[in-house]
Enzyme design. Structure first.
Site, mmCIF file in Angstrom:
data_model
loop_
_atom_site.group_PDB
_atom_site.id
_atom_site.type_symbol
_atom_site.label_atom_id
_atom_site.label_comp_id
_atom_site.label_asym_id
_atom_site.label_seq_id
_atom_site.Cartn_x
_atom_site.Cartn_y
_atom_site.Cartn_z
ATOM 1 N N ASN A 1 66.052 68.538 20.647
ATOM 2 C CA ASN A 1 66.557 67.399 19.881
ATOM 3 C C ASN A 1 66.508 67.790 18.407
ATOM 4 O OD1 ASN A 1 67.045 64.991 18.604
ATOM 5 N ND2 ASN A 1 65.102 64.041 19.186
ATOM 6 N N TRP A 2 67.662 68.111 17.860
ATOM 7 C CA TRP A 2 67.681 68.601 16.479
ATOM 8 C C TRP A 2 67.634 67.483 15.443
ATOM 9 C CZ3 TRP A 2 71.894 73.022 16.836
ATOM 10 C CH2 TRP A 2 71.308 74.116 17.501
ATOM 11 N N LYS A 3 67.742 66.241 15.877
ATOM 12 C CA LYS A 3 67.703 65.109 14.944
ATOM 13 C C LYS A 3 68.743 65.336 13.834
ATOM 14 C CE LYS A 3 62.981 64.565 16.387
ATOM 15 N NZ LYS A 3 61.643 64.079 16.130
ATOM 16 N N HIS B 1 65.435 57.108 21.775
ATOM 17 C CA HIS B 1 64.400 57.876 21.075
ATOM 18 C C HIS B 1 63.599 56.919 20.174
ATOM 19 C CE1 HIS B 1 62.453 60.664 18.349
ATOM 20 N NE2 HIS B 1 62.621 61.576 19.295
ATOM 21 N N GLU C 1 62.618 57.147 17.258
ATOM 22 C CA GLU C 1 63.160 56.998 15.899
ATOM 23 C C GLU C 1 64.326 56.018 15.880
ATOM 24 O OE1 GLU C 1 63.641 61.187 15.191
ATOM 25 O OE2 GLU C 1 61.467 61.402 15.195
ATOM 26 N N GLU D 1 57.350 60.364 25.297
ATOM 27 C CA GLU D 1 57.046 60.867 23.965
ATOM 28 C C GLU D 1 56.115 59.891 23.232
ATOM 29 O OE1 GLU D 1 60.325 63.743 22.533
ATOM 30 O OE2 GLU D 1 60.952 61.726 22.027
ATOM 31 N N GLY E 1 56.317 65.058 15.751
ATOM 32 C CA GLY E 1 56.411 65.635 14.404
ATOM 33 C C GLY E 1 55.096 65.664 13.652
ATOM 34 N N SER F 1 55.430 67.418 19.498
ATOM 35 C CA SER F 1 54.791 68.654 19.018
ATOM 36 C C SER F 1 54.636 69.730 20.091
ATOM 37 C CB SER F 1 53.444 68.321 18.361
ATOM 38 O OG SER F 1 53.629 67.453 17.262
ATOM 39 N N GLY G 1 61.466 68.812 19.328
ATOM 40 C CA GLY G 1 62.092 68.601 18.028
ATOM 41 C C GLY G 1 61.899 69.816 17.145
ATOM 42 N N GLY G 2 60.891 69.765 16.293
ATOM 43 C CA GLY G 2 60.652 70.802 15.280
ATOM 44 C C GLY G 2 60.739 72.235 15.794
HETATM 45 P P1 PGA Z 1 58.666 67.113 17.744
HETATM 46 O O1 PGA Z 1 59.740 66.003 18.153
HETATM 47 O O2 PGA Z 1 58.739 68.214 18.791
HETATM 48 O O3 PGA Z 1 59.076 67.602 16.394
HETATM 49 O O4 PGA Z 1 57.319 66.447 17.764
HETATM 50 C C1 PGA Z 1 59.952 65.640 19.493
HETATM 51 C C2 PGA Z 1 60.992 64.549 19.580
HETATM 52 O O5 PGA Z 1 61.023 63.667 18.709
HETATM 53 O O6 PGA Z 1 61.815 64.533 20.516
#
Ligand code: PGA
Length: 248
Positions: free
Chosen positions: A9-11, A95, A97, A164, A170, A208, A229-230
């Protein structure tokens, strides 16, 4: 056995050029990994370019969101047919967010999943508790409510669940493998009680995930993959996560 499934997930990161650069270096790193399903979800603007490069590879393309109407006067929104024509097989929905910054409720999430499935898009449904909810021992209740609201009147066909915990996203603070497995077990039990085909549903962990914790997380019986994500933003690091997801 459920096939491991790792999704990126590159956001709101990566331009078209950056997406192309990533994909060109990523393809050779994972081309021989057939025991893991791999998905990349770039921003909308890079989907079409990504799709051209991903043709005939073992990597699927996903979007990070979509709207719950087929088309019309919804300025700024994207429909499932647009995602399909951009080459997506999959869409991430709900998600945290989106829930936090864009006021997405379980009801909205439910409408989005219904329309995605009606258009034959596969879905990754995200759920997870906040730190306050965990500390108040409400984790299971929160997950069950999110599942009930998001999956109302839906079958489990082509649906993946991503657990999640918001406090792990993050933050560098991963859930322990026991915490992840316990939450996934709660999800699995709810699915078994309420839907058909629960044992075929893959449950990804997200929050993470990195090359050095993926093997430990994947060692858990109820952890079927990860939403990353990251650590998915760099080809080498994401390829290590994919390689680490092969079930021993
Ligand atoms: P993260 O994000 O790996 O940077 O914690 C995961 C996500 O939000 O899907």
């Amino acid at each position: 056995m459920r096939k491991p499934y790792i999704a990126a997930n590159w956001k709101m990161t990566k331009t078209i050029e950056e997406t192309e650069e990533f994909i060109r270096s990523f393809i050779p790193l994972v081309k021989d990994i057939n025991d893991v399903d791999i998905l990349i979800a770039p921003p909308f603007t890079a989907l079409s370019a990504a799709s051209s490069l991903l043709k005939d590879t073992n990597i699927k393309l996903g979007a990070q969101n979509m709207y719950f109407e087929e088309n019309g006067a919804y300025t700024g929104e994207i429909s499932p047919r647009m995602l399909l024509s951009a080459g997506c097989s999959t869409v991430i929905i709900g998600h945290s967010e989106r829930r936090q910054y864009f006021q997405e409720t379980d009801e909205i999430v439910n409408k989005k999943i219904k329309l995605a499935r009606a258009n034959n898009l596969e879905v990754i449904l995200c759920i997870g508790e906040s730190l306050e909810e965990r500390e108040a021992n409400k984790t299971f209740e929160v997950l069950e409510n999110q599942l009930a609201g998001s999956l109302k009147d839906l079958s489990l066909d082509e649906i993946t669940i991503a657990y999640e915990p918001i406090w792990a996203i993050g933050t560098g603070k991963t859930a322990s493998k026991e915490q992840a497995n316990e939450a996934h077990t709660c999800v699995r039990e709810w699915l078994r009680k309420n839907k058909d085909g629960a044992d075929d549903v893959r449950i990804q962990y997200g929050g993470s995930v990195k090359p050095d914790n993926v093997v430990e997380l994947m060692s858990q019986p109820e952890v079927d993959g990860a939403l990353v994500g990251g650590a998915s933003l760099e080809a080498e690091s994401f390829s290590k996560i994919v390689a680490g997801a092969v079930k021993k």
